[in-house]
Design an enzyme around this catalytic site. Structure first.
Site, PDB file in Angstrom:
ATOM      1  N   GLY A  13       1.292  -4.496  -4.161  1.00 50.38           N
ATOM      2  CA  GLY A  13       0.118  -4.241  -5.005  1.00 50.38           C
ATOM      3  C   GLY A  13       0.106  -2.836  -5.553  1.00 50.38           C
ATOM      4  O   GLY A  13      -0.921  -2.165  -5.496  1.00 50.38           O
ATOM      5  N   ASN A  86      -0.438  -2.791   0.992  1.00 47.27           N
ATOM      6  CA  ASN A  86      -1.615  -2.334   0.246  1.00 47.27           C
ATOM      7  C   ASN A  86      -2.294  -3.465  -0.524  1.00 47.27           C
ATOM      8  O   ASN A  86      -3.492  -3.408  -0.766  1.00 47.27           O
ATOM      9  CB  ASN A  86      -1.179  -1.214  -0.717  1.00 47.27           C
ATOM     10  CG  ASN A  86      -2.194  -0.980  -1.808  1.00 47.27           C
ATOM     11  OD1 ASN A  86      -3.181  -0.284  -1.622  1.00 47.27           O
ATOM     12  ND2 ASN A  86      -1.976  -1.589  -2.982  1.00 47.27           N
ATOM     13  N   SER A 138      -9.670  -0.858   5.826  1.00 47.04           N
ATOM     14  CA  SER A 138     -10.908  -0.465   5.123  1.00 47.04           C
ATOM     15  C   SER A 138     -11.925   0.013   6.137  1.00 47.04           C
ATOM     16  O   SER A 138     -11.956  -0.463   7.285  1.00 47.04           O
ATOM     17  CB  SER A 138     -11.486  -1.665   4.367  1.00 47.04           C
ATOM     18  OG  SER A 138     -12.778  -1.341   3.890  1.00 47.04           O
ATOM     19  N   TYR A 151     -13.460 -10.540   4.058  1.00 41.71           N
ATOM     20  CA  TYR A 151     -12.717  -9.287   3.878  1.00 41.71           C
ATOM     21  C   TYR A 151     -12.756  -8.445   5.166  1.00 41.71           C
ATOM     22  O   TYR A 151     -11.736  -7.897   5.596  1.00 41.71           O
ATOM     23  CB  TYR A 151     -13.338  -8.540   2.697  1.00 41.71           C
ATOM     24  CG  TYR A 151     -12.676  -7.245   2.299  1.00 41.71           C
ATOM     25  CD1 TYR A 151     -11.441  -7.230   1.647  1.00 41.71           C
ATOM     26  CD2 TYR A 151     -13.312  -6.019   2.530  1.00 41.71           C
ATOM     27  CE1 TYR A 151     -10.857  -6.024   1.252  1.00 41.71           C
ATOM     28  CE2 TYR A 151     -12.737  -4.819   2.132  1.00 41.71           C
ATOM     29  CZ  TYR A 151     -11.510  -4.821   1.498  1.00 41.71           C
ATOM     30  OH  TYR A 151     -10.933  -3.630   1.106  1.00 41.71           O
ATOM     31  N   ALA A 154     -10.526  -9.911   7.750  1.00 43.03           N
ATOM     32  CA  ALA A 154      -9.115  -9.642   7.434  1.00 43.03           C
ATOM     33  C   ALA A 154      -8.741  -8.209   7.796  1.00 43.03           C
ATOM     34  O   ALA A 154      -7.686  -7.963   8.397  1.00 43.03           O
ATOM     35  CB  ALA A 154      -8.859  -9.889   5.947  1.00 43.03           C
ATOM     36  N   LYS A 155      -9.591  -7.253   7.437  1.00 46.23           N
ATOM     37  CA  LYS A 155      -9.260  -5.841   7.687  1.00 46.23           C
ATOM     38  C   LYS A 155      -9.347  -5.507   9.182  1.00 46.23           C
ATOM     39  O   LYS A 155      -8.550  -4.698   9.684  1.00 46.23           O
ATOM     40  CB  LYS A 155     -10.169  -4.920   6.866  1.00 46.23           C
ATOM     41  CG  LYS A 155      -9.979  -5.049   5.358  1.00 46.23           C
ATOM     42  CD  LYS A 155      -8.550  -4.738   4.900  1.00 46.23           C
ATOM     43  CE  LYS A 155      -8.433  -4.594   3.394  1.00 46.23           C
ATOM     44  NZ  LYS A 155      -7.049  -4.396   2.933  1.00 46.23           N
TER      45      LYS A 155
HETATM   46  N1  LIG Z   1     -11.127   0.706  -3.556  1.00 44.69           N
HETATM   47  C1  LIG Z   1     -11.701   0.879  -2.385  1.00 44.69           C
HETATM   48  O1  LIG Z   1     -12.789   1.461  -2.288  1.00 44.69           O
HETATM   49  C2  LIG Z   1     -11.036   0.380  -1.142  1.00 44.69           C
HETATM   50  C3  LIG Z   1     -11.664   0.678   0.061  1.00 44.69           C
HETATM   51  C4  LIG Z   1     -11.087   0.256   1.242  1.00 44.69           C
HETATM   52  C5  LIG Z   1      -9.898  -0.442   1.210  1.00 44.69           C
HETATM   53  N2  LIG Z   1      -9.305  -0.728   0.026  1.00 44.69           N
HETATM   54  C6  LIG Z   1      -8.039  -1.458   0.088  1.00 44.69           C
HETATM   55  O2  LIG Z   1      -7.046  -0.762  -0.623  1.00 44.69           O
HETATM   56  C7  LIG Z   1      -6.096  -1.684  -1.152  1.00 44.69           C
HETATM   57  C8  LIG Z   1      -5.931  -1.425  -2.645  1.00 44.69           C
HETATM   58  O3  LIG Z   1      -7.197  -1.595  -3.246  1.00 44.69           O
HETATM   59  P1  LIG Z   1      -7.532  -1.072  -4.722  1.00 44.69           P
HETATM   60  O4  LIG Z   1      -8.932  -0.581  -4.676  1.00 44.69           O
HETATM   61  O5  LIG Z   1      -6.450  -0.223  -5.227  1.00 44.69           O
HETATM   62  O6  LIG Z   1      -7.559  -2.483  -5.473  1.00 44.69           O
HETATM   63  P2  LIG Z   1      -7.222  -2.901  -6.963  1.00 44.69           P
HETATM   64  O7  LIG Z   1      -7.376  -1.745  -7.900  1.00 44.69           O
HETATM   65  O8  LIG Z   1      -7.996  -4.137  -7.188  1.00 44.69           O
HETATM   66  O9  LIG Z   1      -5.650  -3.251  -6.858  1.00 44.69           O
HETATM   67  C9  LIG Z   1      -5.237  -4.277  -6.020  1.00 44.69           C
HETATM   68  C10 LIG Z   1      -3.734  -4.363  -6.053  1.00 44.69           C
HETATM   69  O10 LIG Z   1      -3.339  -5.424  -5.174  1.00 44.69           O
HETATM   70  C11 LIG Z   1      -2.568  -6.359  -5.909  1.00 44.69           C
HETATM   71  N3  LIG Z   1      -2.801  -7.695  -5.344  1.00 44.69           N
HETATM   72  C12 LIG Z   1      -3.980  -8.303  -5.133  1.00 44.69           C
HETATM   73  N4  LIG Z   1      -3.769  -9.510  -4.556  1.00 44.69           N
HETATM   74  C13 LIG Z   1      -2.442  -9.636  -4.408  1.00 44.69           C
HETATM   75  C14 LIG Z   1      -1.573 -10.639  -3.881  1.00 44.69           C
HETATM   76  N5  LIG Z   1      -2.054 -11.781  -3.376  1.00 44.69           N
HETATM   77  N6  LIG Z   1      -0.242 -10.414  -3.879  1.00 44.69           N
HETATM   78  C15 LIG Z   1       0.263  -9.285  -4.373  1.00 44.69           C
HETATM   79  N7  LIG Z   1      -0.487  -8.296  -4.895  1.00 44.69           N
HETATM   80  C16 LIG Z   1      -1.806  -8.495  -4.916  1.00 44.69           C
HETATM   81  C17 LIG Z   1      -2.948  -6.179  -7.357  1.00 44.69           C
HETATM   82  O11 LIG Z   1      -1.861  -6.520  -8.180  1.00 44.69           O
HETATM   83  P3  LIG Z   1      -1.928  -7.563  -9.401  1.00 44.69           P
HETATM   84  O12 LIG Z   1      -3.364  -7.744  -9.783  1.00 44.69           O
HETATM   85  O13 LIG Z   1      -1.087  -6.900 -10.427  1.00 44.69           O
HETATM   86  O14 LIG Z   1      -1.337  -8.800  -8.840  1.00 44.69           O
HETATM   87  C18 LIG Z   1      -3.198  -4.669  -7.420  1.00 44.69           C
HETATM   88  O15 LIG Z   1      -1.985  -3.968  -7.587  1.00 44.69           O
HETATM   89  C19 LIG Z   1      -6.604  -3.070  -0.819  1.00 44.69           C
HETATM   90  O16 LIG Z   1      -5.968  -3.555   0.345  1.00 44.69           O
HETATM   91  C20 LIG Z   1      -8.078  -2.836  -0.548  1.00 44.69           C
HETATM   92  O17 LIG Z   1      -8.607  -3.806   0.318  1.00 44.69           O
HETATM   93  C21 LIG Z   1      -9.847  -0.339  -1.156  1.00 44.69           C
END
Ligand SMILES: NC(=O)c1ccc[n+]([C@@H]2O[C@H](COP(=O)([O-])OP(=O)(O)OC[C@H]3O[C@@H](n4cnc5c(N)ncnc54)[C@H](OP(=O)(O)O)[C@@H]3O)[C@@H](O)[C@H]2O)c1
Length: 243
Positions: A13, A86, A138, A151, A154-155
């Protein structure tokens, strides 16, 4: 010499958001980086953009929720030294309305995907007697969160999986840790409405949402030799929201 010269990193991701910032950071530190996204053109485009900033970066199509696809794609990539699980997604609703499909989709992408990718790289890491697995959890995995039973499960499950990986492979020079972000400015959080954002901000002592780079810095530390004696840990990156 850069610290990660000669190392291959796989960031699932990595097309945008936190994964993209992690890929950038690992490239800057000298690693060859493979990023993934579900769509081939999107993954290739993001990788080409990263490579323009310097370093060797490749984009491959991979849905981490598809166990067979994970095995085939990682076999084709070859040995991976640093795995950053990720890829993740949300499908929110309160428990009484949460659909079985949305439970399965979120558990499959966030938790089963982490298991599948870790299993696919572990043999290669064992052979080298060196490996780094960094899982992006998370803050809600520790706190719970209204509307996110799938979610959060999972986390939280990812934390248990990581501690088990850490115990099973510590003697082979492989570490496994979780980086647990708080609220980070990405596509995942941009859709929150103003009232929700204000409510969250009031809980953050640093009075700002985090940046993807804040998370990438913690990942880079855990992926490097400076963190050789750190395993099975959950490192929170949340501006003090949870202490
Ligand atoms: N943003 C926050 O505040 C936050 C907080 C805590 C944890 N997180 C965690 O951080 C990580 C990244 O989050 P983000 O905020 O950067 O999210 P994002 O901007 O929505 O990006 C998500 C990424 O994951 C990829 N993805 C989603 N489902 C997938 C799948 N089934 N197989 C392969 N790739 C997949 C997407 O790629 P495509 O769409 O190109 O397939 C994209 O590159 C996640 O695990 C999220 O739970 C985020």
């Amino acid at each position: 010499m850069k610290p990660f010269d000669g190392k291959t990193a796989l960031v699932t991701g990595g097309t945008r958001g936190i994964g993209n910032a992690i890929a950038r950071r690992l490239l800057d530190l000298g690693a060859d980086v493979v990023i993934t996204g579900r769509d081939r053109a999107g993954a290739e485009k993001a990788a080409a953009e990263l490579a323009r900033g310097g370093g060797n970066c490749r984009g491959v199509a991979l849905d981490v929720a598809d166990f067979g696809q994970v095995e085939a794609v990682i076999k084709a990539i070859g040995a991976v030294d640093i795995l950053v699980n990720n890829a993740g997604m949300t499908k929110d609703d309160v428990l009484m309305r949460l659909k079985e499909d949305d439970w399965d989709a979120v558990l499959d992408a966030n938790l089963k995907g982490t298991f599948a990718c870790s299993r696919a790289v572990i043999r290669g890491m064992m052979k080298k007697r060196w490996g780094r697995i960094v899982n992006i959890g998370s803050i809600v995995g520790s706190m719970g969160n209204i509307g996110q039973a799938n979610y959060v499960a999972a986390k939280a499950g990812m934390e248990g999986l990581t501690k088990t990986l850490a115990r099973e492979y510590a003697s082979r020079g492989i570490t496994a840790n979780v980086v647990a972000p708080g609220f980070i400015e990405t596509d995942m959080t941009r859709s929150l409405d103003d009232a929700v954002r204000a409510g969250l901000m009031a809980q953050i002592p640093m009075e700002r949402f985090g940046s993807p780079e804040d998370v990438a810095a913690a990942v880079a530390f855990l992926a490097g030799d400076d963190a050789a004696y750190v395993t099975g840990q959950v490192i929170h990156v949340n501006g003090g929201m949870r202490m």
